[in-house]
Design a protein around this motif. Structure first.
Motif, short mmCIF file in Angstrom:
data_model
loop_
_atom_site.label_atom_id
_atom_site.label_comp_id
_atom_site.label_asym_id
_atom_site.label_seq_id
_atom_site.Cartn_x
_atom_site.Cartn_y
_atom_site.Cartn_z
N ALA A 1 -93.21 -9.27 -15.24
CA ALA A 1 -91.94 -10.77 -14.60
C ALA A 1 -91.49 -9.71 -13.53
O ALA A 1 -90.76 -10.73 -12.14
N ARG A 2 -90.70 -8.39 -14.23
CA ARG A 2 -89.81 -8.47 -13.63
C ARG A 2 -90.11 -7.90 -11.78
O ARG A 2 -89.38 -7.45 -11.12
N LYS A 3 -90.98 -7.54 -12.04
CA LYS A 3 -91.12 -6.74 -10.32
C LYS A 3 -91.65 -7.91 -9.58
O LYS A 3 -90.88 -7.90 -8.89
N TRP A 4 -91.96 -9.23 -10.50
CA TRP A 4 -92.31 -10.42 -9.98
C TRP A 4 -90.71 -10.57 -9.59
O TRP A 4 -90.71 -10.99 -8.18
N GLN A 5 -90.03 -10.94 -10.15
CA GLN A 5 -88.42 -11.34 -9.65
C GLN A 5 -88.14 -10.75 -8.71
O GLN A 5 -87.19 -10.94 -7.41
N ILE A 6 -87.73 -9.42 -8.55
CA ILE A 6 -87.28 -8.49 -8.13
C ILE A 6 -88.04 -8.06 -5.84
O ILE A 6 -87.39 -8.38 -5.62
N GLU A 7 -89.18 -8.40 -6.32
CA GLU A 7 -89.78 -9.28 -4.87
C GLU A 7 -89.20 -10.23 -4.22
O GLU A 7 -89.20 -10.59 -3.57
N ASN A 8 -89.89 -11.14 -5.68
CA ASN A 8 -89.26 -12.91 -4.85
C ASN A 8 -88.14 -13.15 -5.21
O ASN A 8 -87.02 -14.07 -4.36
N ARG A 9 -86.92 -13.08 -5.65
CA ARG A 9 -86.27 -13.42 -6.49
C ARG A 9 -85.40 -12.16 -6.85
O ARG A 9 -84.47 -12.60 -8.08
N PRO A 10 -84.88 -11.19 -6.14
CA PRO A 10 -84.29 -9.80 -6.94
C PRO A 10 -82.84 -9.52 -7.17
O PRO A 10 -81.76 -10.06 -7.60
N GLU A 11 -82.04 -11.62 -6.25
CA GLU A 11 -80.69 -11.85 -7.31
C GLU A 11 -80.35 -12.22 -8.10
O GLU A 11 -79.46 -12.25 -8.86
N ASN A 12 -81.94 -12.76 -9.08
CA ASN A 12 -81.45 -12.84 -10.13
C ASN A 12 -82.18 -11.82 -11.39
O ASN A 12 -81.19 -11.60 -12.09
N LYS B 1 -75.63 -18.35 -7.20
CA LYS B 1 -75.11 -18.86 -8.79
C LYS B 1 -73.97 -17.76 -9.34
O LYS B 1 -73.61 -17.53 -9.93
N LEU B 2 -73.40 -17.67 -7.87
CA LEU B 2 -71.90 -16.68 -8.59
C LEU B 2 -71.36 -17.91 -8.67
O LEU B 2 -70.01 -17.58 -9.47
N SER B 3 -70.77 -19.01 -8.47
CA SER B 3 -70.35 -19.95 -8.75
C SER B 3 -70.33 -20.88 -10.18
O SER B 3 -69.62 -21.61 -10.56
N TYR B 4 -71.57 -20.12 -10.73
CA TYR B 4 -72.77 -20.51 -11.61
C TYR B 4 -71.14 -20.00 -13.41
O TYR B 4 -70.42 -19.14 -12.66
N PRO B 5 -70.90 -21.12 -14.12
CA PRO B 5 -69.44 -21.04 -15.27
C PRO B 5 -69.77 -19.71 -16.17
O PRO B 5 -69.19 -19.12 -16.39
N GLN B 6 -71.05 -19.18 -16.00
CA GLN B 6 -71.03 -17.77 -16.57
C GLN B 6 -70.19 -16.39 -16.01
O GLN B 6 -70.03 -15.14 -16.44
N TYR B 7 -70.19 -17.01 -14.80
CA TYR B 7 -69.90 -15.31 -13.79
C TYR B 7 -67.99 -15.84 -13.66
O TYR B 7 -67.49 -14.65 -12.87
#
Length: 309
Positions: free
Chosen positions: A182-193, A235-241
């Motif tokens: 899952a991490r490999k897929w995220q890095i290739e498709n959703r690296p911001e996460n 996503k940087l505007s989300y509350p956790q950041y």
């Protein structure tokens, strides 16, 4: 690894992964090699009598019915093996290491996993749906296989054929492999996460700058390469950041600035102004140094240069 012969290593990896791992050390002793060879010599000799093509088809994990035939037949042929396979009535045994990583194979309970023809159909169908999400065929089959493995382990534990500890070890190993894929897929498709997860881990003290900044630099490059800047800034505007430490926020802004991601100069200046508030120039410099920001900035610049080179 000591030279125990390619065939023997293939045999060990497929059938006795614990001993295979013991031989994987660079400084393995001749005494250990001899002991492991002696321990498995008899079964290895039978395994070698199976035609190489058949061994390869099963990735080294030859089913017991074929091994039993090889035990009494010094000239077992491929045609004879095909007859054995044809005569199987219930389950078609598939080599576990066709879908399991070396880490999962090291679990003692892995040898109990067997795939029936119905399991293989389910794996095939599920892997096709997973591939629709852009996951490679190999990884899709692995993910689909692990869902069957988890079900089987649960059944083994419930029936008392496997201890809770052994079952949990195998399931945990399977979950770890799922997370890796899952991490490999995220890095290739959703690296911001992944980049933002590293950002939070750094802020919360779960990791340190030395270990995480090189990875964050690569991830920021991937964000730029994949055109995911808008998603990252959103996503940087989300509350956790919102409640990020000043040191961490400035460091992250410098990272984005170095990759020309978004308009971070304004944010960086705002953060610095907050640090400077109600301080004269000399006090500000002292506070800046004491906060570790200057050291972090210098360190980031060095890491950035190292990664780029």
């Amino acid at each position: 690894m000591a030279d125990t012969g390619t065939d023997f290593l293939t045999f060990l990896r497929a059938n006795y992964p614990e001993d295979y791992i013991r031989l994987s050390s660079d400084d393995v002793s001749d005494k250990l090699v001899t002991a492991i060879l002696h321990k498995h010599q008899a079964k290895f000799d039978i395994w070698k009598k199976v035609p190489e093509r058949i061994r390869d088809e099963y990735f080294g994990r030859v089913p017991e019915d074929i091994l039993e035939a090889a035990r009494t037949d010094n000239n077992l042929t491929i045609d004879e093996v095909r007859e054995i396979e044809q005569d199987r009535k219930e389950e078609t045994y598939i080599p576990v290491d066709i879908t399991l990583s070396a880490g999962v194979m090291a679990c003692a309970a892995a040898k109990y996993i067997k795939f029936s023809s119905d399991d293989m159909k389910a794996i095939h169908n599920k892997s096709l749906s997973v591939m629709d999400r852009g996951i490679s065929q190999k990884d899709a089959i692995t993910l689909a296989s692990y869902s069957i493995i988890r079900r089987q382990v649960s059944d083994f534990i419930a029936s008392g054929n496997m201890t809770q500890k052994a079952g949990e070890e195998l399931i945990d190993a399977a979950k770890a492999e799922n997370r890796k894929i899952a991490r490999k897929w995220q890095i290739e498709n959703r690296p911001e996460n992944i980049l933002l997860r590293c950002y939070l881990d750094l802020n919360n003290g779960k990791t340190d700058k030395d270990s995480v900044l090189p990875e964050m630099f690569v991830l920021a490059s991937k964000v730029k390469e994949k055109g995911r800047e808008t998603e990252l800034l959103k996503k940087l505007s989300y509350p956790q950041y919102k409640d990020i430490k000043e040191d961490t926020r400035i460091l992250f802004n410098l990272l984005l600035q170095s990759h020309e991601i978004g308009n971070v100069n304004q944010s960086l200046n705002k953060t610095r102004s907050k640090v400077n508030k109600n301080n004269d120039n000399n006090k500000t410099f002292v506070a800046y140094q004491q906060s570790g920001i200057a050291r972090a900035v210098k360190q980031f610049s060095q890491i950035r240069d190292n990664v780029r080179s």
